[in-house]
Design an enzyme around this catalytic site. Sequence first.
Site: not given
Ligand code: APR
Length: 251
Positions: A128, A163, A226
Amino acid sequence: MSTSGPTTEIRALARYLEAARSLVVLSGAGISTESGIPDFRSPGGLWSRYDPSEFTFQRFCANAETRRRYWEMGASLYPLLKRAEPNRAHRALAALERRGGLHRIITQNIDGLHQRAGNTPERVIEIHGTALEVTCLSCGARQDRDPVQARFAAGDLDPHCECGGILKPATISFGQAMPERETATAFADAAAADVFLVVGSSLVVFPAADLPAVALERGATLLIVNREPTLYDAAATLALHGTAGEILGGI
Ligand code: APR
């Protein structure tokens, strides 16, 4: 005393990771929350403070007000990214690379913390993009974000390239084309993995969320670390619910 306590699960996770011949990791914002960077979908996450539909690529390109709001959001987030330090989970993945067996980290994160933790940049795919650089949407020129964020702070509310093109942080916004080479490599890596580890992702954004399915189709062992359950938990050999720092720091 329960025999299936967290340490038993962490030991099982460590065994799978150490036995991997070609480990591929998919990391999400959850691996960086313990470094002080909010994730997107947890309570208090970024999408509870900003409306993602406001920041689509089409809207960014179409009007200056969206671009101003985007740079303004960056004015509070970018310093957070710059100040953040890798945490135990990042460092555990760097140690896994040093031990051998880690083929690639595919990260959805834009914070550069895997590289700062010591993983070789060539082994990290930023699917990303990155929030640490700025790109011109016309000529493609890349530069460090510091001077452009400073221009915004000094009143240049719609920074443009020499540019004449629109400048944008080098992240991939909703509606923006994925980086072709990086995405193709990520899917090839997932298809060749014998062990696929997901860390800190809700697995709801595509095409990244298709990567575990590609790995499973080719017979990989799926491991998930997670805090919350994910849609892939049932297909995982191990799905550990807890903080990445504690679990990966414990291997
Ligand atoms: N340890 C383990 N898991 C965690 C922790 C932690 N300390 N903190 C948060 N989480 C978990 C949350 O429970 C959640 O399920 O990590 C996950 C984060 O999910 P999102 O916030 O949806 O992030 P992500 O999956 O990276 O989102 C993907 O969405 O908005 C777009 O581009 C953005 O790259 C991002 C993409």
